[in-house]
Design an enzyme around this catalytic site. Structure first.
Site, PDB file in Angstrom:
ATOM      1  CG  MET A  84      -1.936  -1.180   1.138  1.00 57.72           C
ATOM      2  SD  MET A  84      -2.866  -1.230  -0.428  1.00 57.72           S
ATOM      3  CE  MET A  84      -4.165  -2.396  -0.010  1.00 57.72           C
ATOM      4  CG  HIS A 103      -6.868  -2.447  -7.984  1.00 55.80           C
ATOM      5  ND1 HIS A 103      -6.462  -1.712  -6.881  1.00 55.80           N
ATOM      6  CD2 HIS A 103      -8.127  -2.042  -8.283  1.00 55.80           C
ATOM      7  CE1 HIS A 103      -7.441  -0.882  -6.545  1.00 55.80           C
ATOM      8  NE2 HIS A 103      -8.452  -1.060  -7.381  1.00 55.80           N
TER       9      HIS A 103
HETATM   10  C1  GAR Z   1      -5.712  -7.554  -2.197  1.00 56.01           C
HETATM   11  O1  GAR Z   1      -7.115  -7.637  -2.333  1.00 56.01           O
HETATM   12  C2  GAR Z   1      -5.128  -6.652  -3.263  1.00 56.01           C
HETATM   13  O2  GAR Z   1      -5.813  -6.717  -4.488  1.00 56.01           O
HETATM   14  C3  GAR Z   1      -5.310  -5.293  -2.623  1.00 56.01           C
HETATM   15  O3  GAR Z   1      -4.935  -5.503  -1.289  1.00 56.01           O
HETATM   16  C4  GAR Z   1      -5.350  -6.817  -0.906  1.00 56.01           C
HETATM   17  C5  GAR Z   1      -4.224  -7.492  -0.172  1.00 56.01           C
HETATM   18  O4  GAR Z   1      -4.653  -8.693   0.397  1.00 56.01           O
HETATM   19  N1  GAR Z   1      -4.504  -4.300  -3.273  1.00 56.01           N
HETATM   20  C6  GAR Z   1      -4.918  -3.049  -3.511  1.00 56.01           C
HETATM   21  O5  GAR Z   1      -5.987  -2.625  -3.143  1.00 56.01           O
HETATM   22  C7  GAR Z   1      -3.932  -2.199  -4.299  1.00 56.01           C
HETATM   23  N2  GAR Z   1      -4.500  -0.944  -4.662  1.00 56.01           N
HETATM   24  P1  GAR Z   1      -3.615  -9.746   0.951  1.00 56.01           P
HETATM   25  O6  GAR Z   1      -2.634  -8.961   1.828  1.00 56.01           O
HETATM   26  O7  GAR Z   1      -4.420 -10.720   1.755  1.00 56.01           O
HETATM   27  O8  GAR Z   1      -2.924 -10.383  -0.221  1.00 56.01           O
END
Ligand code: GAR
Length: 213
Positions: A84, A103
């Site tokens: 992030m 994403h």
């Molecule tokens: C995921 O859903 C990914 O797509 C999102 O963060 C989450 C992480 O989950 N990313 C974003 O929103 C990027 N803009 P995780 O830590 O369980 O893999």
């Protein structure tokens, strides 16, 4: 053999799915390191029980340190999985075409940090996931892969999150595998796979959902 690094700031469920699926199905790919910017990220716990080394980036000179790590490990891909942070322009320019991100929406709808919640609140009937190369904008780079999800308006947000994460876990590793094995070109905003013949080029099987034996 290919090696990749995964960057995650939070739970790390995509990181874990990538490690497990490369070990099971894509055995010429090694996840050499988890890199995180959050000392409390649950992804660190996952790296410990998966036996993958991790690095916590310092608050200062964060991307300089990351750059040094990349110079040492020389990964074939830098895989963002819930990382992030906005990547500075100089870092993107140095590594353009090697940084991929996932994403949880069909971009360009709902970029940013709260895509699932925003899609849910908006009441969309179709959402999905996007895998794209990273440029210096927020979720704006050339799109490699998208997969849609029809939304039942009676679902609660937890159900939508669960289905989105299932899609992410299903497709991210096969797409990474496709990028490593298939010749492709980035032409402006388009990512063109230039050879769809042969088993080595899995990206097309991914689109038909045939990627995992
Ligand atoms: C995921 O859903 C990914 O797509 C999102 O963060 C989450 C992480 O989950 N990313 C974003 O929103 C990027 N803009 P995780 O830590 O369980 O893999």
């Amino acid at each position: 053999m290919y090696n990749i690094v995964v960057l995650a700031s939070g739970s790390g469920s995509n990181f874990e799915a990538i490690v497990k699926q490369t070990r099971l199905y894509f055995t010429d790919i090694t996840v050499s390191m988890l890199i995180t910017d959050k000392k409390n990220a649950f992804a660190i716990k996952r790296s410990e029980y998966l036996g993958i080394p991790y690095t916590l980036l310092p608050k200062h000179r964060r991307f300089r340190v990351l750059d040094e790590i990349i110079d040492t490990i020389k990964p074939h891909l830098i895989v963002l999985a819930g990382f992030m942070r906005i990547i500075p322009r100089w870092f993107v320019e140095e590594h353009f075409g090697k940084i991929v991100n996932i994403h949880p929406s069909l971009l360009p709808s709902f970029p940013g940090m709260h895509a699932i919640r925003q899609a849910y609140d908006y009441g969309v009937r179709v959402t999905g996931i996007t895998i794209h190369f990273v440029d210096s904008g927020v979720d704006t780079g050339p799109i490699i892969f998208q997969y849609p999800l029809m939304v039942n308006p009676e679902w609660d947000i937890e159900k939508l999150e669960e289905y989105i994460h299932r899609l992410e876990h299903r497709f991210y590793t096969p797409v990474i595998n496709g990028l490593l094995h298939c010749p492709y070109e980035i032409r402006g905003r388009k990512v063109i796979f230039t050879d769809n013949r042969g088993d080595a080029c899995d990206i097309f099987r991914v689109e038909r959902g045939e990627h995992i034996p």
